[in-house]
Design a protein around this motif. Sequence first.
Motif, PDB file in Angstrom:
ATOM      1  N   ALA A  84       0.835  -1.206   0.000  1.00 40.59           N
ATOM      2  CA  ALA A  84       0.000   0.000   0.000  1.00 40.59           C
ATOM      3  C   ALA A  84       0.865   1.250   0.000  1.00 40.59           C
ATOM      4  CB  ALA A  84      -0.925  -0.013   1.220  1.00 40.59           C
ATOM      5  N   THR A  85       1.936   1.243   0.782  1.00 41.07           N
ATOM      6  CA  THR A  85       2.836   2.394   0.829  1.00 41.07           C
ATOM      7  C   THR A  85       3.499   2.615  -0.524  1.00 41.07           C
ATOM      8  OG1 THR A  85       3.206   2.093   3.191  1.00 41.07           O
ATOM      9  CG2 THR A  85       4.840   3.391   2.003  1.00 41.07           C
ATOM     10  N   LEU A  86       3.905   1.544  -1.177  1.00 45.36           N
ATOM     11  CA  LEU A  86       4.501   1.663  -2.511  1.00 45.36           C
ATOM     12  C   LEU A  86       3.491   2.240  -3.508  1.00 45.36           C
ATOM     13  CD1 LEU A  86       6.987   1.147  -4.301  1.00 45.36           C
ATOM     14  CD2 LEU A  86       6.051  -1.123  -4.760  1.00 45.36           C
ATOM     15  N   LEU A  87       2.235   1.815  -3.414  1.00 49.37           N
ATOM     16  CA  LEU A  87       1.197   2.335  -4.309  1.00 49.37           C
ATOM     17  C   LEU A  87       0.867   3.802  -4.035  1.00 49.37           C
ATOM     18  CD1 LEU A  87      -1.222  -0.710  -4.534  1.00 49.37           C
ATOM     19  CD2 LEU A  87       0.205   0.240  -6.358  1.00 49.37           C
TER      20      LEU A  87
ATOM     21  N   HIS B 232       7.050   4.132   5.405  1.00 49.18           N
ATOM     22  CA  HIS B 232       7.967   3.247   4.685  1.00 49.18           C
ATOM     23  C   HIS B 232       9.156   2.881   5.567  1.00 49.18           C
ATOM     24  CE1 HIS B 232      11.241   2.337   1.770  1.00 49.18           C
ATOM     25  NE2 HIS B 232      10.309   1.482   1.409  1.00 49.18           N
ATOM     26  N   ALA B 233       9.714   3.848   6.271  1.00 51.89           N
ATOM     27  CA  ALA B 233      10.860   3.594   7.150  1.00 51.89           C
ATOM     28  C   ALA B 233      10.490   2.606   8.255  1.00 51.89           C
ATOM     29  CB  ALA B 233      11.357   4.911   7.747  1.00 51.89           C
TER      30      ALA B 233
ATOM     31  N   VAL C 125      15.267  -5.253   2.635  1.00 53.38           N
ATOM     32  CA  VAL C 125      16.201  -4.663   1.677  1.00 53.38           C
ATOM     33  C   VAL C 125      15.540  -4.496   0.309  1.00 53.38           C
ATOM     34  CG1 VAL C 125      18.378  -5.043   0.454  1.00 53.38           C
ATOM     35  CG2 VAL C 125      18.254  -5.440   2.910  1.00 53.38           C
ATOM     36  N   ALA C 126      14.772  -5.495  -0.111  1.00 50.70           N
ATOM     37  CA  ALA C 126      14.083  -5.400  -1.407  1.00 50.70           C
ATOM     38  C   ALA C 126      13.072  -4.262  -1.400  1.00 50.70           C
ATOM     39  CB  ALA C 126      13.388  -6.718  -1.728  1.00 50.70           C
ATOM     40  N   ASP C 127      12.321  -4.131  -0.315  1.00 51.82           N
ATOM     41  CA  ASP C 127      11.337  -3.055  -0.201  1.00 51.82           C
ATOM     42  C   ASP C 127      12.027  -1.693  -0.273  1.00 51.82           C
ATOM     43  OD1 ASP C 127       9.045  -1.563   0.295  1.00 51.82           O
ATOM     44  OD2 ASP C 127       8.959  -2.067   2.416  1.00 51.82           O
ATOM     45  N   LEU C 128      13.124  -1.567   0.450  1.00 54.68           N
ATOM     46  CA  LEU C 128      13.875  -0.319   0.437  1.00 54.68           C
ATOM     47  C   LEU C 128      14.403  -0.006  -0.955  1.00 54.68           C
ATOM     48  CD1 LEU C 128      15.095   2.020   2.094  1.00 54.68           C
ATOM     49  CD2 LEU C 128      17.060   0.539   2.517  1.00 54.68           C
ATOM     50  N   ALA C 129      15.007  -0.983  -1.589  1.00 55.27           N
ATOM     51  CA  ALA C 129      15.595  -0.772  -2.916  1.00 55.27           C
ATOM     52  C   ALA C 129      14.531  -0.452  -3.961  1.00 55.27           C
ATOM     53  CB  ALA C 129      16.397  -2.006  -3.331  1.00 55.27           C
ATOM     54  N   ILE C 130      13.461  -1.218  -3.969  1.00 57.90           N
ATOM     55  CA  ILE C 130      12.392  -1.003  -4.959  1.00 57.90           C
ATOM     56  C   ILE C 130      11.789   0.388  -4.784  1.00 57.90           C
ATOM     57  CG2 ILE C 130      10.058  -1.705  -5.636  1.00 57.90           C
ATOM     58  CD1 ILE C 130      11.001  -4.620  -5.007  1.00 57.90           C
TER      59      ILE C 130
ATOM     60  N   VAL D 241      14.481   3.168  -5.806  1.00 59.45           N
ATOM     61  CA  VAL D 241      14.749   3.196  -7.251  1.00 59.45           C
ATOM     62  C   VAL D 241      13.510   3.664  -8.011  1.00 59.45           C
ATOM     63  CG1 VAL D 241      15.262   1.757  -9.263  1.00 59.45           C
ATOM     64  CG2 VAL D 241      16.612   1.510  -7.172  1.00 59.45           C
ATOM     65  N   LEU D 242      12.359   3.100  -7.676  1.00 57.07           N
ATOM     66  CA  LEU D 242      11.125   3.483  -8.370  1.00 57.07           C
ATOM     67  C   LEU D 242      10.774   4.946  -8.098  1.00 57.07           C
ATOM     68  CD1 LEU D 242       8.855   2.421 -10.180  1.00 57.07           C
ATOM     69  CD2 LEU D 242       7.623   1.776  -8.101  1.00 57.07           C
ATOM     70  N   GLY D 243      10.915   5.392  -6.850  1.00 53.03           N
ATOM     71  CA  GLY D 243      10.598   6.776  -6.520  1.00 53.03           C
ATOM     72  C   GLY D 243      11.475   7.771  -7.261  1.00 53.03           C
ATOM     73  N   VAL D 244      12.772   7.517  -7.274  1.00 52.46           N
ATOM     74  CA  VAL D 244      13.689   8.425  -7.975  1.00 52.46           C
ATOM     75  C   VAL D 244      13.441   8.366  -9.481  1.00 52.46           C
ATOM     76  CG1 VAL D 244      16.117   8.849  -8.528  1.00 52.46           C
ATOM     77  CG2 VAL D 244      15.437   8.398  -6.164  1.00 52.46           C
TER      78      VAL D 244
END
Length: 118
Positions: free
Chosen positions: A34-37, A79-80, A96-101, A104-107
């Motif tokens: 949900a946070t990623l969305l 997210h943090a 780590v995957a959540d952080l990286a995705i 990278v996606l946000g930037v």
Amino acid sequence: MTRLLVVIGGALGVLGRHEVTTRVRRWGATASGATLLINAPGSLLLGLVAGWSTPAVPDWLLPLLGVGFCGGFTTFSSHAVQVAAALQERRLLQGVADLAISLVLGVALASLGWWLTT
């Protein structure tokens, strides 16, 4: 006037985040999902607003949409906490995957938005 624009944009952003989070959680999304969305389209919108912010654009745009709406809509703190919880629960790969995705996606989306409007 600028403060009022930030307040109005922030209130709308927070309400939007609440609605999106509530709906996607009902559909079975995890808290991280949900946070990623939320953060992905928020990053794109902020990139669009930042790229579009030139002297020819109305002065109200950045405080209302960029600072207010995007600031209220997106959530770095949630997210943090989600990444920290995954790491504390020894779900290292997920954290780590959540952080990286997310990073990278946000930037990438913020850069795309900026590029589209400059």
